[in-house]
Motif scaffolding. Structure first.
Motif, PDB file in Angstrom:
ATOM      1  N   LYS A  18      40.053  41.537  24.076  1.00 34.65           N
ATOM      2  CA  LYS A  18      38.890  41.151  24.871  1.00 34.65           C
ATOM      3  C   LYS A  18      39.270  40.541  26.215  1.00 34.65           C
ATOM      4  CE  LYS A  18      35.808  40.312  20.965  1.00 34.65           C
ATOM      5  NZ  LYS A  18      35.047  39.285  20.240  1.00 34.65           N
ATOM      6  N   SER A  19      40.531  40.219  26.406  1.00 33.97           N
ATOM      7  CA  SER A  19      40.984  39.547  27.628  1.00 33.97           C
ATOM      8  C   SER A  19      41.503  40.562  28.638  1.00 33.97           C
ATOM      9  CB  SER A  19      42.073  38.536  27.292  1.00 33.97           C
ATOM     10  OG  SER A  19      41.560  37.560  26.420  1.00 33.97           O
ATOM     11  N   LYS A  20      41.256  40.279  29.917  1.00 31.62           N
ATOM     12  CA  LYS A  20      41.648  41.203  30.979  1.00 31.62           C
ATOM     13  C   LYS A  20      42.322  40.461  32.119  1.00 31.62           C
ATOM     14  CE  LYS A  20      37.620  44.101  30.198  1.00 31.62           C
ATOM     15  NZ  LYS A  20      36.375  44.592  30.760  1.00 31.62           N
ATOM     16  N   ILE A  21      43.278  41.140  32.726  1.00 31.33           N
ATOM     17  CA  ILE A  21      43.840  40.685  33.985  1.00 31.33           C
ATOM     18  C   ILE A  21      43.744  41.876  34.944  1.00 31.33           C
ATOM     19  CG2 ILE A  21      46.212  41.171  33.265  1.00 31.33           C
ATOM     20  CD1 ILE A  21      47.073  38.775  35.009  1.00 31.33           C
ATOM     21  N   LEU A  22      43.005  41.687  36.003  1.00 34.93           N
ATOM     22  CA  LEU A  22      42.818  42.729  37.008  1.00 34.93           C
ATOM     23  C   LEU A  22      43.648  42.384  38.233  1.00 34.93           C
ATOM     24  CD1 LEU A  22      38.932  43.031  36.751  1.00 34.93           C
ATOM     25  CD2 LEU A  22      40.644  44.391  35.549  1.00 34.93           C
ATOM     26  N   TRP A  23      44.213  43.387  38.879  1.00 33.75           N
ATOM     27  CA  TRP A  23      44.983  43.164  40.099  1.00 33.75           C
ATOM     28  C   TRP A  23      44.418  44.040  41.212  1.00 33.75           C
ATOM     29  CZ3 TRP A  23      47.291  47.569  41.887  1.00 33.75           C
ATOM     30  CH2 TRP A  23      47.550  48.583  40.965  1.00 33.75           C
ATOM     31  N   GLU A 143      40.174  33.441  39.623  1.00 31.21           N
ATOM     32  CA  GLU A 143      40.617  34.395  40.639  1.00 31.21           C
ATOM     33  C   GLU A 143      41.627  33.677  41.518  1.00 31.21           C
ATOM     34  OE1 GLU A 143      37.728  36.648  42.745  1.00 31.21           O
ATOM     35  OE2 GLU A 143      36.553  37.030  40.930  1.00 31.21           O
ATOM     36  N   THR A 144      42.721  34.359  41.788  1.00 32.76           N
ATOM     37  CA  THR A 144      43.759  33.779  42.630  1.00 32.76           C
ATOM     38  C   THR A 144      44.505  34.898  43.343  1.00 32.76           C
ATOM     39  OG1 THR A 144      45.572  32.177  42.676  1.00 32.76           O
ATOM     40  CG2 THR A 144      45.539  33.710  40.808  1.00 32.76           C
ATOM     41  N   LYS A 145      45.513  34.533  44.100  1.00 34.88           N
ATOM     42  CA  LYS A 145      46.374  35.502  44.774  1.00 34.88           C
ATOM     43  C   LYS A 145      47.821  35.075  44.579  1.00 34.88           C
ATOM     44  CE  LYS A 145      42.982  36.781  48.158  1.00 34.88           C
ATOM     45  NZ  LYS A 145      42.607  36.947  49.533  1.00 34.88           N
ATOM     46  N   ILE A 146      48.676  36.063  44.465  1.00 31.97           N
ATOM     47  CA  ILE A 146      50.112  35.783  44.437  1.00 31.97           C
ATOM     48  C   ILE A 146      50.765  36.531  45.593  1.00 31.97           C
ATOM     49  CG2 ILE A 146      50.189  35.353  41.952  1.00 31.97           C
ATOM     50  CD1 ILE A 146      51.539  38.142  41.692  1.00 31.97           C
ATOM     51  N   ASP A 147      51.822  35.975  46.118  1.00 30.04           N
ATOM     52  CA  ASP A 147      52.569  36.583  47.212  1.00 30.04           C
ATOM     53  C   ASP A 147      53.680  37.438  46.607  1.00 30.04           C
ATOM     54  OD1 ASP A 147      54.207  37.251  49.346  1.00 30.04           O
ATOM     55  OD2 ASP A 147      54.228  35.231  50.193  1.00 30.04           O
ATOM     56  N   ARG A 148      53.544  38.750  46.686  1.00 29.61           N
ATOM     57  CA  ARG A 148      54.483  39.676  46.048  1.00 29.61           C
ATOM     58  C   ARG A 148      55.919  39.482  46.527  1.00 29.61           C
ATOM     59  NH1 ARG A 148      55.993  43.914  49.317  1.00 29.61           N
ATOM     60  NH2 ARG A 148      54.838  44.028  51.267  1.00 29.61           N
ATOM     61  N   VAL A 149      56.084  39.040  47.764  1.00 24.32           N
ATOM     62  CA  VAL A 149      57.420  38.885  48.342  1.00 24.32           C
ATOM     63  C   VAL A 149      58.228  37.831  47.582  1.00 24.32           C
ATOM     64  CG1 VAL A 149      58.683  38.326  50.468  1.00 24.32           C
ATOM     65  CG2 VAL A 149      56.571  39.671  50.580  1.00 24.32           C
ATOM     66  N   LYS A 150      57.555  36.796  47.054  1.00 19.02           N
ATOM     67  CA  LYS A 150      58.259  35.743  46.311  1.00 19.02           C
ATOM     68  C   LYS A 150      58.931  36.266  45.042  1.00 19.02           C
ATOM     69  CE  LYS A 150      55.466  31.834  47.823  1.00 19.02           C
ATOM     70  NZ  LYS A 150      54.567  30.757  47.377  1.00 19.02           N
ATOM     71  N   TRP A 151      58.454  37.393  44.518  1.00 15.77           N
ATOM     72  CA  TRP A 151      59.030  37.992  43.311  1.00 15.77           C
ATOM     73  C   TRP A 151      59.794  39.275  43.640  1.00 15.77           C
ATOM     74  CZ3 TRP A 151      54.493  35.220  43.181  1.00 15.77           C
ATOM     75  CH2 TRP A 151      54.456  34.161  42.282  1.00 15.77           C
ATOM     76  N   HIS A 152      60.129  39.483  44.889  1.00 17.98           N
ATOM     77  CA  HIS A 152      60.887  40.650  45.359  1.00 17.98           C
ATOM     78  C   HIS A 152      60.203  41.968  44.989  1.00 17.98           C
ATOM     79  CE1 HIS A 152      64.498  38.260  46.537  1.00 17.98           C
ATOM     80  NE2 HIS A 152      63.901  37.430  45.725  1.00 17.98           N
ATOM     81  N   GLY A 178      45.662  40.202  44.769  1.00 16.07           N
ATOM     82  CA  GLY A 178      44.562  39.480  44.138  1.00 16.07           C
ATOM     83  C   GLY A 178      44.644  39.635  42.629  1.00 16.07           C
ATOM     84  N   VAL A 179      44.395  38.545  41.914  1.00 16.36           N
ATOM     85  CA  VAL A 179      44.454  38.555  40.460  1.00 16.36           C
ATOM     86  C   VAL A 179      43.178  37.924  39.926  1.00 16.36           C
ATOM     87  CG1 VAL A 179      45.711  37.739  38.424  1.00 16.36           C
ATOM     88  CG2 VAL A 179      46.975  38.360  40.487  1.00 16.36           C
ATOM     89  N   SER A 180      42.511  38.627  39.014  1.00 15.70           N
ATOM     90  CA  SER A 180      41.317  38.103  38.343  1.00 15.70           C
ATOM     91  C   SER A 180      41.597  38.031  36.854  1.00 15.70           C
ATOM     92  CB  SER A 180      40.107  39.010  38.565  1.00 15.70           C
ATOM     93  OG  SER A 180      39.778  39.068  39.913  1.00 15.70           O
ATOM     94  N   LEU A 181      41.349  36.871  36.275  1.00 15.67           N
ATOM     95  CA  LEU A 181      41.543  36.670  34.843  1.00 15.67           C
ATOM     96  C   LEU A 181      40.191  36.489  34.179  1.00 15.67           C
ATOM     97  CD1 LEU A 181      44.336  33.973  35.117  1.00 15.67           C
ATOM     98  CD2 LEU A 181      44.669  36.350  34.504  1.00 15.67           C
ATOM     99  N   ASN A 182      40.002  37.168  33.067  1.00 16.63           N
ATOM    100  CA  ASN A 182      38.818  36.982  32.238  1.00 16.63           C
ATOM    101  C   ASN A 182      39.347  36.912  30.799  1.00 16.63           C
ATOM    102  OD1 ASN A 182      36.284  36.822  31.231  1.00 16.63           O
ATOM    103  ND2 ASN A 182      35.492  38.575  32.349  1.00 16.63           N
ATOM    104  N   LEU A 183      39.466  35.696  30.281  1.00 16.37           N
ATOM    105  CA  LEU A 183      40.179  35.457  29.022  1.00 16.37           C
ATOM    106  C   LEU A 183      39.248  34.965  27.920  1.00 16.37           C
ATOM    107  CD1 LEU A 183      43.169  33.501  30.586  1.00 16.37           C
ATOM    108  CD2 LEU A 183      42.925  35.969  30.305  1.00 16.37           C
ATOM    109  N   VAL A 184      39.556  35.399  26.705  1.00 13.85           N
ATOM    110  CA  VAL A 184      38.827  34.938  25.522  1.00 13.85           C
ATOM    111  C   VAL A 184      39.860  34.446  24.521  1.00 13.85           C
ATOM    112  CG1 VAL A 184      37.282  35.604  23.641  1.00 13.85           C
ATOM    113  CG2 VAL A 184      36.999  36.653  25.896  1.00 13.85           C
TER     114      VAL A 184
END
Length: 187
Positions: A18-23, A143-152, A178-184
């Motif tokens: 039921k949980s999703k992580i969208l990018w 909802e958040t954002k991660i900087d892809r460069v930090k993880w090469h 962009g990252v969206s979390l919808n967790l159960v």
């Protein structure tokens, strides 16, 4: 006394179905978006009824783009698994460890801080989440954002200054994902 407090803590397990992580890695010149599945996850509550920490394992091989037709998506998905992006053969899982969850006032809004480990690289993450507990079920959304460069995650498995096309392509891709979390979670 310590043992009684420890026994009163509760752990809720992530419902991975039921949980999703969208990018979303779109930019003015295009980009892609899709989803990612979890291997596992849990959320801990204190004896006082406040969320206090969480841990998640992400299945990096489950990453799917959804912005093209099936053939186009497969090409994108295959490329995302390469060394220049997520190197899923070497790093099939990513780990999120949430170390601090603090309520904002009396609301269901929480400041969340922890670490994300991808490709063997760990960096801090911070975001705001809405967490609602009702009976034996906890719902969390963020909802958040991660900087892809930090993880090469930089298009080139081994950046080369002379590889003009790869370097140019890397600049066309947005640095922020962009990252969206919808967790159960359930008890």
């Amino acid at each position: 006394m310590f043992q009684l407090a420890a026994n009163a803590q509760q752990t809720y397990q992530l419902d991975i179905k039921k949980s999703k992580i969208l990018w979303d890695a779109r930019k003015t010149m295009g980009g892609h978006y899709g989803y990612l599945l979890f291997n596992s996850g849990s959320l801990s509550y204190s004896a006082g009824g406040e969320p206090m920490g969480a841990a998640f394992s992400l299945d990096m091989n489950s990453m799917k783009s959804t912005d093209h037709n099936p053939d186009g998506n497969k090409k994108v998905d295959d490329r995302l698994k390469t060394d220049g992006f997520f190197a899923t053969v070497k790093y099939p899982s990513a780990i999120i460890n949430i170390k601090k969850i603090m309520r904002v006032g009396q609301s269901t809004t929480f400041k969340v801080a922890g670490e994300l480990t991808m490709k063997g690289i760990t960096n801090p993450i911070e975001f705001t989440a809405i967490i609602k507990k009702k009976g034996n079920i906890v719902n969390a959304a963020a909802e958040t954002k991660i900087d892809r460069v930090k993880w090469h995650i930089d298009f080139q498995p081994k950046p080369k200054s002379w590889d003009f096309i790869a370097a140019l392509t890397d600049k066309i891709i947005t640095d922020e994902i962009g990252v969206s979390l919808n967790l159960v979670f359930t008890k």
